[in-house]
Write a protein that holds these residues in place. Structure first.
Motif, PDB file in Angstrom:
ATOM      1  N   GLU A  51      52.265  29.455  33.342  1.00 25.46           N
ATOM      2  CA  GLU A  51      51.434  30.087  34.437  1.00 25.46           C
ATOM      3  C   GLU A  51      50.211  30.192  33.294  1.00 25.46           C
ATOM      4  N   ASN A  52      48.659  30.024  33.863  1.00 28.54           N
ATOM      5  CA  ASN A  52      47.621  30.749  33.292  1.00 28.54           C
ATOM      6  C   ASN A  52      47.255  32.381  33.161  1.00 28.54           C
ATOM      7  N   THR A  53      46.659  32.619  32.154  1.00 31.28           N
ATOM      8  CA  THR A  53      46.353  34.044  32.295  1.00 31.28           C
ATOM      9  C   THR A  53      44.470  33.754  32.398  1.00 31.28           C
ATOM     10  N   HIS A 156      51.607  38.894  28.801  1.00 29.61           N
ATOM     11  CA  HIS A 156      51.952  38.931  29.123  1.00 29.61           C
ATOM     12  C   HIS A 156      52.138  39.439  30.711  1.00 29.61           C
ATOM     13  N   MET A 157      52.512  40.164  31.022  1.00 21.90           N
ATOM     14  CA  MET A 157      52.447  41.299  32.347  1.00 21.90           C
ATOM     15  C   MET A 157      51.557  40.116  33.310  1.00 21.90           C
ATOM     16  N   GLU A 158      51.183  39.893  32.965  1.00 19.21           N
ATOM     17  CA  GLU A 158      50.139  38.684  33.549  1.00 19.21           C
ATOM     18  C   GLU A 158      51.268  37.208  34.470  1.00 19.21           C
ATOM     19  N   GLN A 159      51.303  36.935  32.900  1.00 17.22           N
ATOM     20  CA  GLN A 159      52.450  36.026  33.171  1.00 17.22           C
ATOM     21  C   GLN A 159      54.057  36.043  33.627  1.00 17.22           C
ATOM     22  N   GLU A 160      54.321  37.234  34.172  1.00 16.59           N
ATOM     23  CA  GLU A 160      55.654  37.926  34.068  1.00 16.59           C
ATOM     24  C   GLU A 160      55.284  38.514  35.767  1.00 16.59           C
ATOM     25  N   PHE A 161      54.239  38.321  35.756  1.00 15.13           N
ATOM     26  CA  PHE A 161      54.251  39.385  37.779  1.00 15.13           C
ATOM     27  C   PHE A 161      52.917  38.391  38.373  1.00 15.13           C
ATOM     28  N   GLY A 162      52.338  38.011  37.991  1.00 14.43           N
ATOM     29  CA  GLY A 162      51.506  37.399  38.222  1.00 14.43           C
ATOM     30  C   GLY A 162      49.758  37.389  38.740  1.00 14.43           C
ATOM     31  N   LEU A 164      47.511  38.502  40.596  1.00  8.03           N
ATOM     32  CA  LEU A 164      47.056  39.505  42.066  1.00  8.03           C
ATOM     33  C   LEU A 164      47.791  40.775  41.503  1.00  8.03           C
ATOM     34  N   ARG A 165      49.171  40.952  41.330  1.00  7.71           N
ATOM     35  CA  ARG A 165      49.217  42.182  41.671  1.00  7.71           C
ATOM     36  C   ARG A 165      48.894  43.548  39.834  1.00  7.71           C
ATOM     37  N   VAL A 166      48.967  42.146  39.048  1.00  7.04           N
ATOM     38  CA  VAL A 166      48.406  42.726  37.557  1.00  7.04           C
ATOM     39  C   VAL A 166      46.932  43.175  38.105  1.00  7.04           C
ATOM     40  N   GLY A 167      46.059  42.033  38.929  1.00  5.49           N
ATOM     41  CA  GLY A 167      44.641  42.697  38.826  1.00  5.49           C
ATOM     42  C   GLY A 167      44.947  43.786  39.946  1.00  5.49           C
ATOM     43  N   VAL A 168      45.714  43.600  41.391  1.00  5.56           N
ATOM     44  CA  VAL A 168      45.132  45.340  41.960  1.00  5.56           C
ATOM     45  C   VAL A 168      45.603  46.274  40.820  1.00  5.56           C
ATOM     46  N   ILE A 169      46.631  46.262  40.263  1.00  2.00           N
ATOM     47  CA  ILE A 169      46.784  47.452  38.851  1.00  2.00           C
ATOM     48  C   ILE A 169      45.789  47.737  38.230  1.00  2.00           C
ATOM     49  N   TYR A 170      44.804  46.784  37.368  1.00  2.00           N
ATOM     50  CA  TYR A 170      44.653  47.158  36.630  1.00  2.00           C
ATOM     51  C   TYR A 170      42.826  47.897  36.879  1.00  2.00           C
ATOM     52  N   ILE A 171      42.607  47.263  38.536  1.00  2.00           N
ATOM     53  CA  ILE A 171      41.166  47.890  38.957  1.00  2.00           C
ATOM     54  C   ILE A 171      41.572  49.460  39.450  1.00  2.00           C
TER      55      ILE A 171
END
Length: 389
Positions: A51-53, A156-162, A164-171
């Motif tokens: 997966e990319n980041t 690392h979190m984006e590669q592990e969980f994708g 979409l989920r990391v973006g929602v948490i970030y915002i």
């Protein structure tokens, strides 16, 4: 002579069958977890993931653009009449360390680009600053430390969980951090960009707790989280950086992690030779079912919703918790000889003579003589606060 009969023997060679790893249907998720574990994402080479980041890269670019825009607005070369640090940068030069210990813009420049400040939110109701403050950095040192941490944790979190989920948490964490910061505002500019980083740290912790059985090097991960939190928390003790946004971001990220980080992307086939996800899709489905806990997710969702609603209402009503907590201001900024944490509105007198401007503090009598007379009101307020502190 009679021919001697030849003895013929037939030897049947059977291939040696090596024992195969248990891949039958009766292998449940619990046994699968016990057989093999994978290192937590922090301790896995990035080259092993396909997966990319792109999401973290987008956030990095947006923060870079916001910081460049802040320095353009600051324009130390013009507004401070070349009294700047790193003068070679011209318009992008920084305020002196005596004015901004993080090597960044002036207080008035931060106000202009959307930093949080008590007078603007409580008196002027400029609630749009809740959305701009998470994009700002107080200086170069803050920018480097904060975004380095975001990239390390976020990739690392984006590669592990994708993404979409990391973006929602970030915002969500950035917004929640900004809301919590408004409850402890002082009359000085404050940026809340670290709330998003601490949201990722909180989500990392909840993801580690939820998937505790499938990861190795758990305590090393906890130490990494602790070190990153401490370094960024120390920056929060300096002027212009809100430490309360870190608290709000961490709590929101921790709860959001329990809601949406209930399983890694095991269905996409992690390709490490000793990884947990080398097993086929049937076992991946069983593993997902084992890791999913709807009750915990529902409870976390309810708590997150109530906290978010309560903090949002309190922020919009202009509630200031500093009235009930006199020591809380020292958690946000610790006064030292290198900088001031004063939040009082200072008063100064000005006098112009022979193309010189003299600014005198009305409180302590300190003064400064400047070799120019053209100065904006916002910049005059910056110098007045600096002289009186």
């Amino acid at each position: 002579m009679a021919e001697t009969p030849k003895l013929q023997t037939q030897i049947e060679i059977k291939p040696i069958q090596t024992p195969q790893p248990r891949m039958s249907a009766e292998l449940n998720a619990e046994e699968l977890l016990k057989e093999q574990r994978i290192p937590f994402p922090f301790f896995r080479p990035l080259s092993q993931r396909k997966e990319n980041t792109w999401l973290i890269s987008v956030f990095f670019i947006l923060h870079l653009i916001a910081f460049a825009a802040t320095m353009i607005v600051n324009d130390c070369w013009e507004n401070s009449h070349t009294q700047c640090a790193l003068k070679q940068l011209g318009r992008f030069s920084f305020q002196p360390l005596s004015e901004n210990p993080l090597l960044g813009p002036s207080a008035s420049a931060l106000d202009a680009v959307g930093a949080l400040r008590l007078r603007y939110l409580v008196k002027d109701h400029q609630f749009w600053r809740l959305f701009t403050s998470p994009c700002l950095h107080a200086g170069v040192f803050h920018f480097i430390v904060n975004l380095s941490s975001v990239v390390f944790v976020g990739v690392h979190m984006e590669q592990e969980f994708g993404p979409l989920r990391v973006g929602v948490i970030y915002i969500l964490s950035a917004l929640c951090g900004s809301l919590v910061a408004t409850l402890f505002l002082q009359d000085r500019p404050s940026v809340a960009c670290s709330g998003a980083l601490f949201g990722l740290l909180g989500a990392t912790l909840s993801g580690l707790i939820w998937n505790w059985k499938i990861y190795s090097k758990k305590f090393a991960t906890l130490m990494a989280l602790l070190i990153i939190s401490m370094v960024n928390g120390i920056l929060g003790l300096m002027p212009y950086v809100s430490n309360f946004s870190n608290i709000g971001g961490f709590i929101s990220g921790f709860l959001a992690g329990f809601i949406i980080l209930f399983k890694p992307q095991v269905g996409q086939g992690y390709q490490a030779k000793t990884g947990l996800f080398d097993f086929n899709i049937k076992h991946s489905v069983k593993l997902k079912q084992k890791l999913d806990k709807p009750v915990l997710r529902s409870v976390s969702l309810v708590i997150f919703t109530l906290l978010f609603a309560g903090v949002a209402v309190a922020a919009l009503q202009g509630i200031n918790l500093n009235r009930y907590c006199s020591w809380c201001q020292y958690f946000d900024c610790v006064p030292l000889k290198w900088w001031s944490c004063s939040n009082k509105e200072m008063s100064c007198e000005t006098m112009i003579s022979s193309q010189q401007l003299t600014i005198t503090c009305s409180d302590n009598g300190n003064f400064r003589v400047l070799p120019f007379t053209s100065i904006s009101q916002a910049r005059l307020e910056d110098l007045c606060n600096l002289i009186c502190s």
